[in-house]
Structure formats: structure tokens, C-alpha cells
Design a protein around this motif. Structure first.
Motif, PDB file in Angstrom:
ATOM      1  N   GLU A   1       0.819  -1.213   0.000  1.00  0.00           N
ATOM      2  CA  GLU A   1       0.000   0.000   0.000  1.00  0.00           C
ATOM      3  C   GLU A   1       0.853   1.265   0.000  1.00  0.00           C
ATOM      4  O   GLU A   1       0.553   2.232  -0.701  1.00  0.00           O
ATOM      5  N   ILE A   2       1.931   1.261   0.790  1.00  0.00           N
ATOM      6  CA  ILE A   2       2.815   2.439   0.827  1.00  0.00           C
ATOM      7  C   ILE A   2       3.472   2.641  -0.543  1.00  0.00           C
ATOM      8  O   ILE A   2       3.571   3.768  -1.044  1.00  0.00           O
ATOM      9  N   ALA A   3       3.905   1.534  -1.164  1.00  0.00           N
ATOM     10  CA  ALA A   3       4.550   1.611  -2.478  1.00  0.00           C
ATOM     11  C   ALA A   3       3.583   2.156  -3.528  1.00  0.00           C
ATOM     12  O   ALA A   3       3.938   3.031  -4.335  1.00  0.00           O
TER      13      ALA A   3
ATOM     14  N   VAL B   1      -0.862  -8.775 -10.967  1.00  0.00           N
ATOM     15  CA  VAL B   1      -2.061  -8.024 -10.600  1.00  0.00           C
ATOM     16  C   VAL B   1      -2.859  -8.790  -9.546  1.00  0.00           C
ATOM     17  O   VAL B   1      -3.269  -8.240  -8.517  1.00  0.00           O
ATOM     18  N   ALA B   2      -3.066 -10.090  -9.802  1.00  0.00           N
ATOM     19  CA  ALA B   2      -3.788 -10.930  -8.840  1.00  0.00           C
ATOM     20  C   ALA B   2      -3.031 -11.027  -7.523  1.00  0.00           C
ATOM     21  O   ALA B   2      -3.638 -11.056  -6.443  1.00  0.00           O
ATOM     22  N   ARG B   3      -1.720 -11.049  -7.585  1.00  0.00           N
ATOM     23  CA  ARG B   3      -0.909 -11.141  -6.370  1.00  0.00           C
ATOM     24  C   ARG B   3      -1.111  -9.901  -5.489  1.00  0.00           C
ATOM     25  O   ARG B   3      -1.265 -10.003  -4.274  1.00  0.00           O
ATOM     26  N   LEU B   4      -1.106  -8.727  -6.095  1.00  0.00           N
ATOM     27  CA  LEU B   4      -1.299  -7.495  -5.326  1.00  0.00           C
ATOM     28  C   LEU B   4      -2.705  -7.419  -4.739  1.00  0.00           C
ATOM     29  O   LEU B   4      -2.896  -7.024  -3.587  1.00  0.00           O
ATOM     30  N   THR B   5      -3.718  -7.806  -5.527  1.00  0.00           N
ATOM     31  CA  THR B   5      -5.089  -7.760  -5.013  1.00  0.00           C
ATOM     32  C   THR B   5      -5.310  -8.813  -3.939  1.00  0.00           C
ATOM     33  O   THR B   5      -6.056  -8.593  -2.987  1.00  0.00           O
TER      34      THR B   5
ATOM     35  N   PHE C   1      -8.504  -0.664  -8.094  1.00  0.00           N
ATOM     36  CA  PHE C   1      -8.389   0.654  -8.743  1.00  0.00           C
ATOM     37  C   PHE C   1      -7.044   1.302  -8.424  1.00  0.00           C
ATOM     38  O   PHE C   1      -6.500   2.076  -9.234  1.00  0.00           O
ATOM     39  N   LEU C   2      -6.474   1.006  -7.230  1.00  0.00           N
ATOM     40  CA  LEU C   2      -5.146   1.536  -6.898  1.00  0.00           C
ATOM     41  C   LEU C   2      -4.063   0.860  -7.727  1.00  0.00           C
ATOM     42  O   LEU C   2      -3.113   1.507  -8.176  1.00  0.00           O
TER      43      LEU C   2
ATOM     44  N   VAL D   1      -9.320  -2.608 -17.614  1.00  0.00           N
ATOM     45  CA  VAL D   1      -9.581  -4.023 -17.335  1.00  0.00           C
ATOM     46  C   VAL D   1      -9.152  -4.378 -15.914  1.00  0.00           C
ATOM     47  O   VAL D   1      -9.880  -5.059 -15.173  1.00  0.00           O
ATOM     48  N   ILE D   2      -7.960  -3.907 -15.500  1.00  0.00           N
ATOM     49  CA  ILE D   2      -7.433  -4.228 -14.171  1.00  0.00           C
ATOM     50  C   ILE D   2      -8.326  -3.664 -13.069  1.00  0.00           C
ATOM     51  O   ILE D   2      -8.519  -4.287 -12.024  1.00  0.00           O
ATOM     52  N   SER D   3      -8.886  -2.486 -13.299  1.00  0.00           N
ATOM     53  CA  SER D   3      -9.745  -1.875 -12.273  1.00  0.00           C
ATOM     54  C   SER D   3     -11.044  -2.645 -12.091  1.00  0.00           C
ATOM     55  O   SER D   3     -11.678  -2.567 -11.031  1.00  0.00           O
TER      56      SER D   3
END
Length: 464
Positions: free
Chosen positions: A301-303, A326-330, A337-338, A418-420
Motif C-alpha cells: 500500500e505504501i509503495a 495483478v492478482a498477487r497485489l489484489t 483501482f489503486l 480491465v485491471i480496475s
């Protein structure tokens, strides 16, 4: 009392006496290559030794750091078998460019292996009866608790051999037959690779070079442990560094020191985690931030927020390919959206061994190899390929050195949309492929056709 038989005189020259054992000179030649020796009498040698020790003492008084060397006993000419054995193992590992030394105890013997270009090779065996002395010696020089045999321990040895500065990181692990030891070797005198030398194709290089010159955004390099992610980040930072930019890093550990870059070493035992270090770095007015690894939601989140507030943030992540990031971060808990707003580029990579240039030869590929290449690259012309016969310089493997294969996923406005909406890896992958992203396998097979590596080597690290 320790008796010295060899004394460094600078510029690859050493003073010796008539009593200097032959094996010490040979060990030094093995470590440094061609060396010059000057035979002096005992009295002259002792005078030079006093001068040498006085110079070390004056450096210490001036506050200069003088690294303790594990190879001190080479200069001392110690006759202790365990010291000679360890010195030989260390020197040979440095000579062949090994990244790790493994001591593996079994029921009857201890097997010593070097990791060379990512692959373990057995180099010698030690009788189990004498292994306890080896363990004790390693613990002494790495400042570990010699008496503690039940718990794992970690230590380090800083050594300086001529112009080489070697950082040895020691890890012990109790096993049924004794303590297993792994020593990681980091040669700080090695020149860091530039971005152009890493293995990018011209197209991927142009895309990545354009991304890293942006003023803000998040750039991720993904891959398993030991795939060269940190090397890629260092090369990117070298590329964009200028005296006008404030570049800070937070790493665990700091593998190489870069001039002009302020680097922070993570130390969880005192509360200096990636997240804590990153929060402090943000108060240091940075332009570019490098994070050694995103391991948890707080760091992620900070990054992400730093990249959205005018900072260029580079970091690594453990995923199999670029779209999976992308899936890893979510999954960590970052809002989609971030991720969509901050992410600029994801780079996936693996390392493959290069064909040894000293024993490489051309050969006609088999039908199976041609079919494999065409299945990946399409109906391309496949001429002669290269492989190595095996020689002394490559330890008979046919490979020497490594090169990266890459997958570069650039995030544009359509991909952000798409990612959002979804973190579905397959949808993101299909869209990225439609926009020209290549797979790791495609990049690897192109390097096979170019004679850089082999089909077998690429298939070991990359699959469809």
C-alpha cells in the motif's frame, strides 16, 4: 605463536622466505592468477612485517575500516589441515565464480558442492570424522556460537583478497548427521551489469527504457528467488541516475553498494522493516525509490500510494509471470483501482545458462528441437544451433555465465480499465498478448536461435 611465511607487498607482489611452504605460493597463484614473488632473508622479512602491522594499526587509529580476512591463515602459513582445506575450498569457489558453497553431511561423509550458474556441482568429499573441526572453524571466522549445535545460526565474513572484496554469508542448519552449512559468496569488486547487457531484445529494451524514465509510477520485476530480479533493478537505477535525482533504496540485504545512491538495510530485529524503512524514506524527499521486495499489504500500500504522489517506485514480487502480478497485489489486499492507477510496467524474468564461448560448436538440430522452436516461434528458419563440448573453464558443463529471458507487460489505458474491473489473470494475459507482449518461452527460444543458449536450458525454466 603464529608464524608468517608470506607478506603482501601490493600490486600482485608478495614477499617470501626460504621457509615459505610451496603449497602457499600455489594457493596464492590459484587465487590471483599470475603473481610476483620476491625472496628475502628472515631479518628483512621481519622488518617488512613490522612495517605492515604498523600501517594497519595507523589505519585503525584514523578510523578506517580494516576488514578481517578469513584468508589470514594463507599468509600465516598455518599447517592446520582444517585451515588449509577450507582455504582451498574458498579459493577455488572464488576462482570458478561460484555463488554458493554447500557442506552436506551424510552418514559416512560430507559432500562439498559449488553452485555455478544456478546449478550445484559436487567438487570434493570430507570424511565425517573430521567435519566437526570444519564446522568449528567456519563458526569462529563468521562469529557464530561454536557451542550451539542444536539451533540454526546466521553469520557473515568480510574478506579482502588482493583487489577482490568478498562478502560471505554463512547459514548453518542442524541435521541428523551434523550441521549443514551454506555459504553465499558476493564479490563486491564485480562490475554491475548495465541494462543493455542483461539480455533484453531491442523491442523490450526500448519499452522498458521508456518506462523507467517516467517521473512517477510503479514498476515491478517478478520471478522466483535467484532469477536476477535485484540485478535488473540495480541496472535500471544505474540507467536513470543523475546528480539531480534523489534515489533511495530499502533492501534485505544490500547486495551491492552503488555510488550516489543512498541504501537502507532492513533490520527487523530492531523494527526496521520494509514498511518502516519506506515510511522514513518518503520523508527524505526522494525522486526514485527502490524496494527490495513487496512482502506484505502494508509495504504494498505504501509503495502504491508513493507511486501515485509523484515518485517512481521500483520493486520485486514473487509471481510466475507478468500478468499474475495483478492478482498477487489484489490477493494481498490492495484495491484493484489503486493497482490500475499506479502500475506502469511489470517485468517477468528467468535466468538461463549461456553456451560456453570457449568450447562452443555448431551442430545441426534434431527434428524434435526444430519442432519445439517452431511450435513457440512459428514457421521460422532454423539453421545450425550452438552447444558446448565441456571444457576446464566451464567445469565440463558446456555452459558458462547466464543471461536473462524477459516478459515485458506495459500498462496502457485499456489495460488499466480491465485491471480496475477484474484481477482475472487469464483476461489480463490475453489482452497483453493482443498488445504484443511475448512470453518467457518466446524470448528464450529466440536466444536459442541466436546461439546464446540451448533448447534444453530454456525448457527447464520456462513453459507454455
Amino acid at each position: 605463536m603464529r608464524r608468517y611465511f608470506v607478506l603482501p607487498a601490493g600490486d600482485g607482489k608478495f614477499f617470501i622466505t626460504e621457509k615459505t611452504p610451496f603449497y602457499i605460493v600455489e594457493d596464492l597463484r590459484f587465487a590471483f592468477g599470475q603473481i610476483e614473488t620476491e625472496l628475502v632473508d628472515e631479518e628483512t622479512f621481519n622488518e617488512k612485517m613490522e612495517d605492515y602491522i604498523s600501517s594497519l594499526e595507523s589505519r585503525l587509529e584514523d578510523g578506517e575500516e580494516v576488514e578481517e580476512a578469513v584468508f589470514e591463515d594463507l599468509l600465516a602459513g598455518s599447517d592446520a589441515p582444517v585451515i588449509r582445506l577450507l582455504n582451498t575450498i574458498f579459493l577455488k569457489a572464488i576462482k570458478v565464480g561460484a555463488s554458493d558453497i554447500h557442506f552436506e553431511p551424510y552418514e559416512r561423509e560430507v559432500i562439498v558442492k559449488y553452485r555455478l550458474d544456478g546449478v550445484l556441482h559436487e567438487v570434493t568429499k570430507i570424511p565425517l570424522s573430521g567435519y566437526s573441526r570444519v564446522v568449528s572453524r567456519v563458526k569462529v571466522i563468521s562469529r557464530l556460537n561454536v557451542a550451539e549445535k542444536r539451533l540454526p545460526q546466521d553469520g557473515r565474513i568480510k574478506v579482502k583478497i588482493g583487489k577482490k572484496q568478498i562478502d560471505m554469508r554463512v547459514s548453518t542448519l542442524p541435521t541428523v548427521f551434523g550441521e549443514r552449512i551454506v555459504i553465499r559468496l558476493l564479490d563486491r569488486s564485480h562490475r554491475m551489469l548495465t541494462l543493455r547487457e542483461l539480455g533484453f531484445s531491442d523491442r523490450d529494451y526500448a519499452v522498458f527504457e521508456d518506462i523507467i524514465t517516467k517521473p512517477h509510477g510503479l514498476i515491478l520485476v517478478t520471478g522466483p528467488t535467484g532469477s536476477g530480479k535485484t540485478t535488473t533493478l540495480y541496472a535500471a537505477i544505474q540507467k536513470i541516475w543523475t546528480p539531480e535525482k534523489n534515489i533511495l533504496t530499502v533492501e534485505d540485504p544490500v547486495e551491492y553498494q552503488m555510488e550516489g545512491i543512498n541504501q537502507v538495510q532492513v533490520n527487523p530485529s530492531i523494527g526496521l522493516t520494509f514498511a518502516a524503512g519506506l515510511r522514513s524514506i518518503l520523508r527524505q524527499d526522494p525522486d526514485v525509490i527502490m524496494i527490495g521486495e513487496i512482502r506484505d499489504l502494508e509495504t504494498a500500500e505504501i509503495a502504491v500510494r508513493a507511486s501515485m504522489t509523484g515518485h517512481l517506485v521500483l520493486s520485486t514480487l514473487h509471481t510466475n509471470d507478468a500478468p499474475s502480478s495483478v492478482a498477487r497485489l489484489t490477493d494481498m489486499g490492495v484495491e484493484p483501482f489503486l493497482v490500475a492507477s499506479s502500475l506502469e510496467c511489470v517485468l517477468a524474468q528467468r535466468l538461463v545458462r549461456r553456451v560456453c564461448p570457449d568450447c562452443a560448436f555448431d551442430y545441426r538440430p534434431t527434428e524434435e528441437e526444430v519442432e519445439t522452436i517452431r511450435r513457440v516461434l512459428g514457421d521460422v528458419a532454423v539453421g545450425n544451433l550452438k552447444k558446448g563440448k565441456g571444457c576446464e573453464k566451464c567445469l565440463g558443463t558446456g555452459y558458462r555465465g547466464r543471461i536473462a529471458i524477459y516478459q515485458v507487460m506495459k500498462i496502457d489505458e485499456e489495460m488499466r480499465a480491465v485491471i480496475s474491473r477484474t484481477s482475472d489473470t487469464e483476461k489480463i494475459r490475453r489482452l497483453a498478448r493482443d498488445k504484443g507482449m511475448r512470453t518467457l518461452l518466446e524470448d528464450g527460444m529466440e536466444k536459442v536461435v541466436a546461439g546464446i543458449t540451448t533448447v534444453e536450458e530454456v525448457l527447464q525454466v520456462a513453459r507454455d
